[in-house]
Scaffold this active site. Structure first.
Site, PDB file in Angstrom:
ATOM      1  N   LYS A 201      51.356  54.694  36.904  1.00 30.71           N
ATOM      2  CA  LYS A 201      50.938  53.295  36.921  1.00 30.71           C
ATOM      3  C   LYS A 201      49.983  53.001  35.766  1.00 30.71           C
ATOM      4  O   LYS A 201      50.108  52.017  35.068  1.00 30.71           O
ATOM      5  CB  LYS A 201      50.193  52.967  38.224  1.00 30.71           C
ATOM      6  CG  LYS A 201      51.047  52.975  39.448  1.00 30.71           C
ATOM      7  CD  LYS A 201      51.826  51.669  39.532  1.00 30.71           C
ATOM      8  CE  LYS A 201      52.832  51.712  40.644  1.00 30.71           C
ATOM      9  NZ  LYS A 201      53.565  52.956  40.783  1.00 30.71           N
TER      10      LYS A 201
ATOM     11  N   ASP B 196      43.813  57.217  47.734  1.00 33.90           N
ATOM     12  CA  ASP B 196      44.961  57.058  46.838  1.00 33.90           C
ATOM     13  C   ASP B 196      44.597  55.946  45.859  1.00 33.90           C
ATOM     14  O   ASP B 196      44.583  54.775  46.217  1.00 33.90           O
ATOM     15  CB  ASP B 196      46.211  56.689  47.650  1.00 33.90           C
ATOM     16  CG  ASP B 196      47.399  56.322  46.761  1.00 33.90           C
ATOM     17  OD1 ASP B 196      47.280  56.387  45.523  1.00 33.90           O
ATOM     18  OD2 ASP B 196      48.455  55.958  47.323  1.00 33.90           O
TER      19      ASP B 196
ATOM     20  N   TRP C 211      52.112  51.488  50.946  1.00 36.16           N
ATOM     21  CA  TRP C 211      51.899  52.864  50.484  1.00 36.16           C
ATOM     22  C   TRP C 211      51.075  53.692  51.452  1.00 36.16           C
ATOM     23  O   TRP C 211      51.363  54.874  51.673  1.00 36.16           O
ATOM     24  CB  TRP C 211      51.323  52.874  49.064  1.00 36.16           C
ATOM     25  CG  TRP C 211      52.388  52.472  48.103  1.00 36.16           C
ATOM     26  CD1 TRP C 211      52.507  51.280  47.460  1.00 36.16           C
ATOM     27  CD2 TRP C 211      53.565  53.223  47.759  1.00 36.16           C
ATOM     28  NE1 TRP C 211      53.665  51.246  46.722  1.00 36.16           N
ATOM     29  CE2 TRP C 211      54.334  52.414  46.876  1.00 36.16           C
ATOM     30  CE3 TRP C 211      54.041  54.483  48.093  1.00 36.16           C
ATOM     31  CZ2 TRP C 211      55.546  52.853  46.340  1.00 36.16           C
ATOM     32  CZ3 TRP C 211      55.254  54.912  47.549  1.00 36.16           C
ATOM     33  CH2 TRP C 211      55.986  54.112  46.694  1.00 36.16           C
TER      34      TRP C 211
HETATM   35  N1  PMP Z   1      50.625  55.253  46.107  1.00 39.23           N
HETATM   36  C1  PMP Z   1      50.658  54.055  45.501  1.00 39.23           C
HETATM   37  C2  PMP Z   1      49.492  53.137  45.690  1.00 39.23           C
HETATM   38  C3  PMP Z   1      51.744  53.689  44.705  1.00 39.23           C
HETATM   39  O1  PMP Z   1      51.770  52.493  44.110  1.00 39.23           O
HETATM   40  C4  PMP Z   1      52.814  54.606  44.555  1.00 39.23           C
HETATM   41  C5  PMP Z   1      53.983  54.319  43.643  1.00 39.23           C
HETATM   42  N2  PMP Z   1      54.360  53.048  43.483  1.00 39.23           N
HETATM   43  C6  PMP Z   1      52.747  55.815  45.228  1.00 39.23           C
HETATM   44  C7  PMP Z   1      51.635  56.122  45.978  1.00 39.23           C
HETATM   45  C8  PMP Z   1      53.880  56.811  45.137  1.00 39.23           C
HETATM   46  O2  PMP Z   1      53.831  57.403  43.884  1.00 39.23           O
HETATM   47  P1  PMP Z   1      55.105  58.121  43.228  1.00 39.23           P
HETATM   48  O3  PMP Z   1      56.096  57.070  42.924  1.00 39.23           O
HETATM   49  O4  PMP Z   1      54.507  58.775  42.012  1.00 39.23           O
HETATM   50  O5  PMP Z   1      55.614  59.126  44.210  1.00 39.23           O
END
Ligand code: PMP
Length: 247
Positions: A203, A179, A109
């Site tokens: 999440k 994040d 990520w």
């Molecule tokens: N950051 C992290 C740590 C994630 O786990 C995720 C999604 N799995 C994201 C960003 C991206 O988020 P989204 O799917 O809401 O775009």
């Protein structure tokens, strides 16, 4: 053959979206049908109504008290999920593409965030994959930080690779961006050490697409002029915190 499993007989091991307590689901179900006895459901309310405004402010207040958010931070709710923040962060926090921003890449990520960031800033990798192999966070002596960087970005918990920062990295006075999508509200976080803490809601706390953005007040209103309006932190602030709807 169609499945008709009962909720009470299901053990849900999914890490995210995770299992919700029954009483939360029950309360949500009731409010989707009829919110506070208004005769219509919460999803059918106008976003300009006093009831929605109260709900929004209450949600901000709950987050403030749970996370001890200092008063010089604002709680915003943005669209576009966590992924939209990969662009929103550099657009709101840095003046131009000439700015260098430091990224801790500890898994998939943060890697994705840095790749998107490359469109808007000069991305410097604080660690190389070889240093930690997405297995650990190398010692501070191995960090390659840029003095005067626009910001330093890290992912508090890498959802796929599993690397979690035990505490925010010490990056001196450079604005720190976190994040927190996959460990949000699982433990305290020292907001005051950050410029921005964000978390895609799905999440841990809510519906896909909504993103909680906790931003230090002095950073509002400094985005680049060509920032899409849905990514502009100041616009979200005026909409949702101050209730000044302009669209
Ligand atoms: N950051 C992290 C740590 C994630 O786990 C995720 C999604 N799995 C994201 C960003 C991206 O988020 P989204 O799917 O809401 O775009």
């Amino acid at each position: 053959m169609s499945l008709t499993r009962k909720r009470e007989n299901t053990i849900n091991f999914s890490p995210g979206p995770a299992a919700l307590p029954d009483e939360v689901v029950r309360e949500a179900r009731e409010n989707v049908m009829n919110y506070k006895g208004l005769g219509l459901g919460v999803m059918e309310l106008s976003h300009r109504s006093p009831e929605y405004t109260a709900l929004n402010l209450q949600t901000q207040d709950l987050l403030r008290s749970l996370l001890h958010i200092p008063s010089n931070y604002q709680v915003l709710f943005q669209q576009g999920g966590g992924t939209a923040q990969f662009a929103a962060i550099p657009l709101n926090l840095t003046p131009s593409e000439d700015t260098t921003a430091d990224y801790f890449i500890t898994g998939m990520w943060s890697q994705k965030a840095a790749k998107e960031g490359e469109k808007f800033v000069k991305v410097n990798h604080v660690l190389s994959k070889a240093d930690g192999g997405y297995m650990t966070i190398p010692e501070q002596s191995q960090w390659n930080l840029t003095p005067g960087a626009g910001f330093v970005y890290y992912c508090a918990n890498e959802t796929v690779h599993g690397v979690e920062f035990p505490e925010p990295p010490d990056v001196g006075s450079v604005p720190l961006v976190c994040d927190a999508s996959s460990n949000f509200l699982t433990r305290p976080i020292d907001i005051a050490k950050h410029a921005v803490v964000y978390a895609g809601a799905q999440k841990n706390v809510g519906c896909a697409g909504v993103t909680v953005v906790i931003v230090r007040e002095d950073l509002l209103g400094k985005c680049r002029p060509y920032t899409p309006v849905v990514l502009d932190y100041a616009v979200s602030y005026w909409h949702y915190v101050r209730g000044q709807f302009c669209r």
